[in-house]
Scaffold this motif. Structure first.
Motif, PDB file in Angstrom:
ATOM      1  N   ASN A   1       0.823  -1.218   0.000  1.00  0.00           N
ATOM      2  CA  ASN A   1       0.000   0.000   0.000  1.00  0.00           C
ATOM      3  C   ASN A   1       0.853   1.262   0.000  1.00  0.00           C
ATOM      4  O   ASN A   1       0.528   2.251   0.656  1.00  0.00           O
ATOM      5  CB  ASN A   1      -0.954   0.006   1.204  1.00  0.00           C
ATOM      6  CG  ASN A   1      -2.051   1.048   1.064  1.00  0.00           C
ATOM      7  OD1 ASN A   1      -2.545   1.282  -0.032  1.00  0.00           O
ATOM      8  ND2 ASN A   1      -2.442   1.677   2.168  1.00  0.00           N
ATOM      9  N   VAL A   2       1.955   1.247  -0.732  1.00  0.00           N
ATOM     10  CA  VAL A   2       2.796   2.441  -0.852  1.00  0.00           C
ATOM     11  C   VAL A   2       3.202   2.644  -2.299  1.00  0.00           C
ATOM     12  O   VAL A   2       3.304   1.687  -3.068  1.00  0.00           O
ATOM     13  CB  VAL A   2       4.066   2.344   0.026  1.00  0.00           C
ATOM     14  CG1 VAL A   2       3.708   2.230   1.486  1.00  0.00           C
ATOM     15  CG2 VAL A   2       4.945   1.189  -0.402  1.00  0.00           C
ATOM     16  N   TRP A   3       3.426   3.889  -2.664  1.00  0.00           N
ATOM     17  CA  TRP A   3       4.086   4.257  -3.916  1.00  0.00           C
ATOM     18  C   TRP A   3       5.426   4.866  -3.521  1.00  0.00           C
ATOM     19  O   TRP A   3       5.520   6.034  -3.202  1.00  0.00           O
ATOM     20  CB  TRP A   3       3.251   5.266  -4.714  1.00  0.00           C
ATOM     21  CG  TRP A   3       2.144   4.633  -5.489  1.00  0.00           C
ATOM     22  CD1 TRP A   3       1.668   3.368  -5.372  1.00  0.00           C
ATOM     23  CD2 TRP A   3       1.358   5.258  -6.517  1.00  0.00           C
ATOM     24  NE1 TRP A   3       0.640   3.152  -6.237  1.00  0.00           N
ATOM     25  CE2 TRP A   3       0.421   4.296  -6.968  1.00  0.00           C
ATOM     26  CE3 TRP A   3       1.341   6.521  -7.096  1.00  0.00           C
ATOM     27  CZ2 TRP A   3      -0.505   4.556  -7.962  1.00  0.00           C
ATOM     28  CZ3 TRP A   3       0.417   6.791  -8.094  1.00  0.00           C
ATOM     29  CH2 TRP A   3      -0.494   5.824  -8.524  1.00  0.00           C
ATOM     30  N   GLY A   4       6.426   4.031  -3.494  1.00  0.00           N
ATOM     31  CA  GLY A   4       7.740   4.461  -3.028  1.00  0.00           C
ATOM     32  C   GLY A   4       8.187   3.537  -1.918  1.00  0.00           C
ATOM     33  O   GLY A   4       8.375   2.343  -2.132  1.00  0.00           O
ATOM     34  N   SER A   5       8.309   4.063  -0.719  1.00  0.00           N
ATOM     35  CA  SER A   5       8.716   3.247   0.426  1.00  0.00           C
ATOM     36  C   SER A   5       7.854   3.610   1.617  1.00  0.00           C
ATOM     37  O   SER A   5       7.098   4.586   1.594  1.00  0.00           O
ATOM     38  CB  SER A   5      10.188   3.492   0.753  1.00  0.00           C
ATOM     39  OG  SER A   5      10.375   4.817   1.233  1.00  0.00           O
ATOM     40  N   LEU A   6       7.984   2.834   2.685  1.00  0.00           N
ATOM     41  CA  LEU A   6       7.212   3.124   3.891  1.00  0.00           C
ATOM     42  C   LEU A   6       7.552   4.499   4.441  1.00  0.00           C
ATOM     43  O   LEU A   6       6.681   5.222   4.935  1.00  0.00           O
ATOM     44  CB  LEU A   6       7.496   2.051   4.953  1.00  0.00           C
ATOM     45  CG  LEU A   6       6.851   0.685   4.726  1.00  0.00           C
ATOM     46  CD1 LEU A   6       7.370  -0.329   5.730  1.00  0.00           C
ATOM     47  CD2 LEU A   6       5.331   0.787   4.817  1.00  0.00           C
ATOM     48  N   GLU A   7       8.821   4.868   4.355  1.00  0.00           N
ATOM     49  CA  GLU A   7       9.233   6.167   4.894  1.00  0.00           C
ATOM     50  C   GLU A   7       8.918   7.312   3.946  1.00  0.00           C
ATOM     51  O   GLU A   7       8.724   8.448   4.379  1.00  0.00           O
ATOM     52  CB  GLU A   7      10.731   6.146   5.207  1.00  0.00           C
ATOM     53  CG  GLU A   7      11.115   5.345   6.437  1.00  0.00           C
ATOM     54  CD  GLU A   7      10.993   3.835   6.230  1.00  0.00           C
ATOM     55  OE1 GLU A   7      11.029   3.397   5.054  1.00  0.00           O
ATOM     56  OE2 GLU A   7      10.862   3.109   7.229  1.00  0.00           O
ATOM     57  N   HIS A   8       8.863   7.042   2.644  1.00  0.00           N
ATOM     58  CA  HIS A   8       8.632   8.098   1.648  1.00  0.00           C
ATOM     59  C   HIS A   8       7.609   7.605   0.633  1.00  0.00           C
ATOM     60  O   HIS A   8       7.948   7.081  -0.428  1.00  0.00           O
ATOM     61  CB  HIS A   8       9.941   8.483   0.957  1.00  0.00           C
ATOM     62  CG  HIS A   8      11.032   8.902   1.902  1.00  0.00           C
ATOM     63  ND1 HIS A   8      11.026  10.123   2.548  1.00  0.00           N
ATOM     64  CD2 HIS A   8      12.150   8.246   2.336  1.00  0.00           C
ATOM     65  CE1 HIS A   8      12.090  10.211   3.319  1.00  0.00           C
ATOM     66  NE2 HIS A   8      12.793   9.089   3.210  1.00  0.00           N
ATOM     67  N   ASP A   9       6.357   7.763   0.973  1.00  0.00           N
ATOM     68  CA  ASP A   9       5.239   7.309   0.140  1.00  0.00           C
ATOM     69  C   ASP A   9       4.682   8.496  -0.633  1.00  0.00           C
ATOM     70  O   ASP A   9       4.208   9.469  -0.042  1.00  0.00           O
ATOM     71  CB  ASP A   9       4.162   6.693   1.035  1.00  0.00           C
ATOM     72  CG  ASP A   9       2.973   6.160   0.257  1.00  0.00           C
ATOM     73  OD1 ASP A   9       3.034   6.164  -0.996  1.00  0.00           O
ATOM     74  OD2 ASP A   9       1.989   5.733   0.885  1.00  0.00           O
ATOM     75  N   ALA A  10       4.721   8.413  -1.969  1.00  0.00           N
ATOM     76  CA  ALA A  10       4.253   9.530  -2.798  1.00  0.00           C
ATOM     77  C   ALA A  10       2.782   9.832  -2.572  1.00  0.00           C
ATOM     78  O   ALA A  10       2.338  10.981  -2.697  1.00  0.00           O
ATOM     79  CB  ALA A  10       4.513   9.226  -4.278  1.00  0.00           C
ATOM     80  N   LEU A  11       2.001   8.813  -2.218  1.00  0.00           N
ATOM     81  CA  LEU A  11       0.565   9.022  -2.033  1.00  0.00           C
ATOM     82  C   LEU A  11       0.239   9.707  -0.708  1.00  0.00           C
ATOM     83  O   LEU A  11      -0.922  10.008  -0.444  1.00  0.00           O
ATOM     84  CB  LEU A  11      -0.171   7.688  -2.120  1.00  0.00           C
ATOM     85  CG  LEU A  11      -0.318   7.122  -3.539  1.00  0.00           C
ATOM     86  CD1 LEU A  11      -0.954   5.747  -3.496  1.00  0.00           C
ATOM     87  CD2 LEU A  11      -1.142   8.045  -4.408  1.00  0.00           C
ATOM     88  N   ALA A  12       1.256   9.984   0.102  1.00  0.00           N
ATOM     89  CA  ALA A  12       1.019  10.741   1.330  1.00  0.00           C
ATOM     90  C   ALA A  12       0.564  12.162   1.021  1.00  0.00           C
ATOM     91  O   ALA A  12       0.076  12.864   1.904  1.00  0.00           O
ATOM     92  CB  ALA A  12       2.282  10.778   2.183  1.00  0.00           C
ATOM     93  N   VAL A  13       0.685  12.578  -0.235  1.00  0.00           N
ATOM     94  CA  VAL A  13       0.177  13.890  -0.627  1.00  0.00           C
ATOM     95  C   VAL A  13      -1.319  13.991  -0.375  1.00  0.00           C
ATOM     96  O   VAL A  13      -1.858  15.085  -0.170  1.00  0.00           O
ATOM     97  CB  VAL A  13       0.511  14.153  -2.125  1.00  0.00           C
ATOM     98  CG1 VAL A  13      -0.280  13.227  -3.041  1.00  0.00           C
ATOM     99  CG2 VAL A  13       0.259  15.604  -2.486  1.00  0.00           C
ATOM    100  N   THR A  14      -2.009  12.832  -0.370  1.00  0.00           N
ATOM    101  CA  THR A  14      -3.447  12.828  -0.072  1.00  0.00           C
ATOM    102  C   THR A  14      -3.711  13.396   1.313  1.00  0.00           C
ATOM    103  O   THR A  14      -4.692  14.110   1.536  1.00  0.00           O
ATOM    104  CB  THR A  14      -4.000  11.395  -0.157  1.00  0.00           C
ATOM    105  OG1 THR A  14      -3.596  10.799  -1.380  1.00  0.00           O
ATOM    106  CG2 THR A  14      -5.512  11.387  -0.071  1.00  0.00           C
ATOM    107  N   ASP A  15      -2.824  13.098   2.247  1.00  0.00           N
ATOM    108  CA  ASP A  15      -2.997  13.582   3.610  1.00  0.00           C
ATOM    109  C   ASP A  15      -2.771  15.086   3.689  1.00  0.00           C
ATOM    110  O   ASP A  15      -3.436  15.795   4.449  1.00  0.00           O
ATOM    111  CB  ASP A  15      -2.018  12.848   4.527  1.00  0.00           C
ATOM    112  CG  ASP A  15      -2.204  13.203   5.991  1.00  0.00           C
ATOM    113  OD1 ASP A  15      -3.362  13.391   6.402  1.00  0.00           O
ATOM    114  OD2 ASP A  15      -1.197  13.293   6.716  1.00  0.00           O
TER     115      ASP A  15
END
Length: 865
Positions: free
Chosen positions: A95-109
């Motif tokens: 459930n990540v695009w990238g890595s656990l520490e740097h997930d591109a989809l965190a932009v949603t947050d």
């Protein structure tokens, strides 16, 4: 970091195992879980949240939450906090695009909040309508948690065992073990199951780990024991499922470093791990104080213990950086910490009891829901009854004036207090409706950590008490279970004809058609099809369903079932028939041969035999006619000999007069073929002169060999399903289930001639009359491509490149016609000879021309020769 050996820890520090995680080699001790070993190695972020892709870390360490779900050895959504570490395991993030520490989809947050409110996919992405396919594709790609490998085979072998127990105890805590001892001491056969690891108990069969999935009528309790599903029938059930720790609801309550007391206890006591460096504890019960004591004993600095039984707190705010806890503010006082232990009390795990029929009521004194009115034959013991629970009742949330970050009620589905308030504002004032609209309690934890908090929040916002709000319905399974376990061992039925081994010897490429194994071809589909046109071929059609329908009312029975007539048939004649459902939809087709005044021989499609037999027997029971139905599918083999020289081959095999005058088209005869008593049907599915032979299955190889020998000097070739599909398409013969679907009827399938609507009645007549009266909307037509391109089956039919108006059902290259041909559903106004339409291909569109008559031998002269 690891602590010195702890009393009672699970570890065997003399034995190490190694597994991989993100290209790293992780060392663990025997007794570690994957989660505990990763935590000891310094891993703090274990997953990204479902919707906002916020970092999530260990929370409960008991497998109750979604925070530690990873993919292990190709299996997604494994809770690694409870998954034993094993040598060579391959662990991956999900459930990540990238890595656990740097997930591109965190932009949603960060940016997606205004665009992703509760129910956003219904409101935000519904307009403009033309953009929905783009939205849908994106949502499908990012939705879900773990991903299944579509190309992976079955990873494990599963078994199902049916067991009996006089007493089944669910739960291996103190209360469960004591109940098991008492029943065993009374001489009963007792089985105890617990989802953790428990010590053996004398006189009791212990299944550990083993998780009871639900309670059904008759004392049926399926138990998930890893790779075995035990289906217990118990005379008496003892439910000792205990309680589930509850979180507190406040801004930042999902930050990495926020944990429940049991999670802390397990890290320290079970695996000898120091959970953090500096901790703050906020608790409503003794569990938090015990956790604080354990932390002090492991060298963690305690920066504050807040006991809500003694002090009132209005606001708690977790502060972090990169999603990892750095401090906590309590009523404006900032405390630095990397670990926040929160305890919102314990809720009895009543789900199994509720499934069994127990009533669940709110206890306002203890602030929890407890089971009452336990059904007969079931006993509840221990804390699941509410026994021993003493705590302050936490507030619905500790978000003060709010606006200080997301305040999660459900960490599984990223549902915030704001989402629940919005659902209320939109009229979803029932907790059952809110559950479905917001998805609260519908995530991996199945409400363990969010059910009670969501009820408290609803009660506060509705200005009602929790008893009035009530609970949602408890449904099995109590915990997630793999579909493979429910399915059991992969006993996939495989039916083979009596000529199967001869096909293999002749080099056939076998394929599945339903449960049958049939030859796709013998290596040269085009050559096999050409052989049928040029000389003679033979195909094994033993897979056809076959029935004998006999009795004084057999004619009336078939007249009621089929839309065409059978009363005017003469003995030893054959008719094609299509079966309708009672909604007038095409469900099967085949031939019906009348053997005498009261006996009919009925064939069905290869995959439809079972359903048609049931259909016949059901209607016979309804109508009560004097008819007997016998399924002879397995008892009879069948082959079809087809081609211009088929008659010459047959003359070498039988003494029957098979001239066109002696055995005409659609005639049936009983005769010996190659010395075997057979029923010969003069029918064809491939457009050439053909004889279909039905005879006892044990004679299959003998008859097959004799046919090949008799046609050897004519160049006879066996042909499989692929050449047969080309040949049938040349004649525009439909394949039920490919050229039709659940909405197809005979009028729009261009077979209106078969429906005798002037009959008194037949199954589906009313529906066909409705179709006739409303007018035909779509039609099944033939087509040929103008440029010879063969479109993909399922490709769209397009109106001048603007919008889809139909679909391709069948398409092939015909070596005989040297053209690309096919069948398609199109609007009725296009169903005219010579009209054209566009078909989607990989790089755009290609034009096709409508054909209404068979492509090959349209007048049937060769078939009747």
């Amino acid at each position: 970091m690891r602590l010195p050996a702890q009393p009672g820890e699970r570890l065997d520090r003399e034995r190490e195992v190694t597994f991989s995680f993100s290209d790293q080699s992780i060392r663990a001790f025997e007794g570690d879980t994957i989660g505990s070993a990763l935590y000891a190695a310094g891993q703090r972020v274990f997953s990204r949240s479902f919707k906002y892709h916020r970092p999530r870390g260990l929370l409960c360490c008991s497998g109750n939450c979604p925070n530690c779900m990873m993919t292990v050895d190709g299996v997604p959504n494994v809770r690694v906090c409870a998954e034993p570490a094993r040598e060579g395991a391959s662990v991956h993030q999900q459930n990540v695009w990238g890595s656990l520490e740097h997930d591109a989809l965190a932009v949603t947050d960060k940016l997606g909040g205004p665009f992703t409110p509760v129910g956003f996919y219904y409101r935000t992405m519904i307009r403009p309508r033309w953009a929905w396919p783009l939205y849908e594709k994106f949502l499908r790609n990012v939705a879900g948690l773990g991903k299944l490998d579509k190309h992976a085979g079955r990873a494990n072998r599963y078994d199902i065992e049916h067991r009996h127990a006089e007493v089944l105890v669910v739960g291996g805590g103190d209360a469960g073990r004591e109940a098991a001892r008492e029943h065993a001491g009374a001489g009963r056969h007792v089985v105890l199951v617990d989802e953790g690891f428990v010590e053996p108990l004398e006189g009791v069969e212990v299944i550990s780990p083993g998780r009871a999935l639900g309670i059904w009528e008759g004392g049926l309790v399926p138990v998930d024991a890893g790779r075995v599903l035990y289906r217990f029938r118990a005379e008496h059930l003892v439910v000792a499922t205990g309680t589930v720790e509850q979180p507190l609801v406040f801004p930042g309550n999902d930050l990495v470093g926020v944990m429940l007391p049991d999670g802390v206890r397990r890290l320290i006591g079970d695996w000898g791990i120091k959970p953090g460096e500096k901790a703050v504890v906020v608790t409503v019960d003794e569990a938090g104080r015990e956790a604080a004591a354990a932390l002090r004993g492991s060298g963690v600095e305690i920066n504050g213990v807040y006991d809500l039984r003694r002090e009132r707190i209005r606001e708690i705010v977790g502060r972090g950086r990169g999603g990892i806890l750095r401090s906590v503010e309590i009523d404006g006082r900032k405390l630095s910490c990397d670990l926040l232990v929160m305890s919102g009390g314990r809720q009895p795990a009543y789900s199994l009891l509720s499934q069994a029929g127990a009533k669940v009521e709110y206890d306002p004194d203890r602030g929890v829901f407890v089971p009452t009115e336990i059904p007969d034959g079931i006993e509840a013991v221990g804390s699941v009854t509410g026994e021993g629970l003493a705590a302050a009742i936490p507030a619905a949330s500790y978000n003060g004036a709010s606006g200080k970050g997301k305040c999660f009620v459900c960490v599984c589905e990223d549902v915030t207090d704001k989402d629940l308030k919005r659902a209320l504002g939109e009229g979803f004032d029932s907790i059952e409706l809110a559950k479905r609209y917001t998805t609260v309690t519908m995530g991996p934890c199945q409400g363990r950590l969010c059910h009670v908090p969501s009820i408290r929040l609803y009660a506060r916002e509705n200005e009602q008490d929790e008893a009035t709000i009530g609970t949602t319905t408890a449904r099995p399974p109590w915990a997630p279970v793999t579909l493979g376990l429910l399915a059991g061992r992969p006993h996939e039925p495989a039916q083979r004809t009596s000529m199967h081994h001869r096909h293999k010897e002749l080099g056939a490429k076998m394929m599945w058609t339903g449960t049958w194994r049939r030859p796709h071809s013998y290596g040269d589909p085009e050559g096999e099809a050409q052989s049928v046109h040029a000389s003679v071929g033979v195909i094994d059609v033993s897979t056809l369903g076959k029935m004998i329908v006999r009795g004084p009312d057999s004619v009336e029975f078939l007249e009621r079932l089929y839309p065409n007539r059978f009363g005017d048939m003469k003995p030893m004649r054959i008719r094609y028939g299509v079966l309708n459902s009672d909604a007038g939809r095409i469900m099967d087709d085949g031939t019906i041969a009348r053997l005498d005044d009261e006996t009919f021989y009925v064939t069905t499609t290869s995959t439809g035999a079972g359903a048609v037999v049931e259909w016949f027997e059901w209607w016979n029971a309804v109508w009560g006619l004097d008819v007997e139905i016998v399924n002879v599918t397995g008892g009879l083999a069948a082959v079809n000999v087809a081609g211009p020289r088929a008659r010459e081959v047959m003359r070498r095999l039988t003494d029957l007069d098979i001239s066109n005058e002696g055995l005409g088209y659609l005639d049936a005869r009983e005769a010996h073929v190659a010395g075997v008593p057979s029923l010969i049907l003069r029918i064809g599915f491939v457009g050439e002169l053909g004889y279909e032979l039905h005879f006892p299955s044990p004679n299959g190889e003998h008859v097959w060999n004799k046919i090949l020998a008799a046609g050897d000097d004519f160049g006879i070739r066996p042909f499989g399903l692929e050449p047969q599909r080309v040949l049938r398409l040349e004649k525009m013969h439909i394949l039920v289930g490919q050229d039709t679907d659940s909405e197809s009827n005979v009028l729009e399938a261009n077979m209106g001639w078969i429906a005798k609507l002037d009959k008194d009645d037949f199954v589906g007549k009313w529906s066909l009359e409705h179709v006739r009266d409303r007018g035909l909307e779509n039609m099944l037509v033939g087509f040929e491509m103008e440029n010879g391109h063969v479109p993909v089956e399922g490709a769209q039919v397009v109106l001048e490149g603007t919008r889809p108006i139909g679909r391709i059902t069948s398409s092939r290259w015909s070596p005989e016609l040297r053209r690309s041909i096919g069948m398609a559903w199109v609007p009725a106004e296009l169903a005219e000879e010579g009209k054209s339409f566009l078909v989607t291909v990989k790089d755009g569109f290609e034009r096709a021309t409508v054909r209404l008559r068979p492509f090959f031998d349209p007048d049937g002269e060769r078939l009747r020769s």
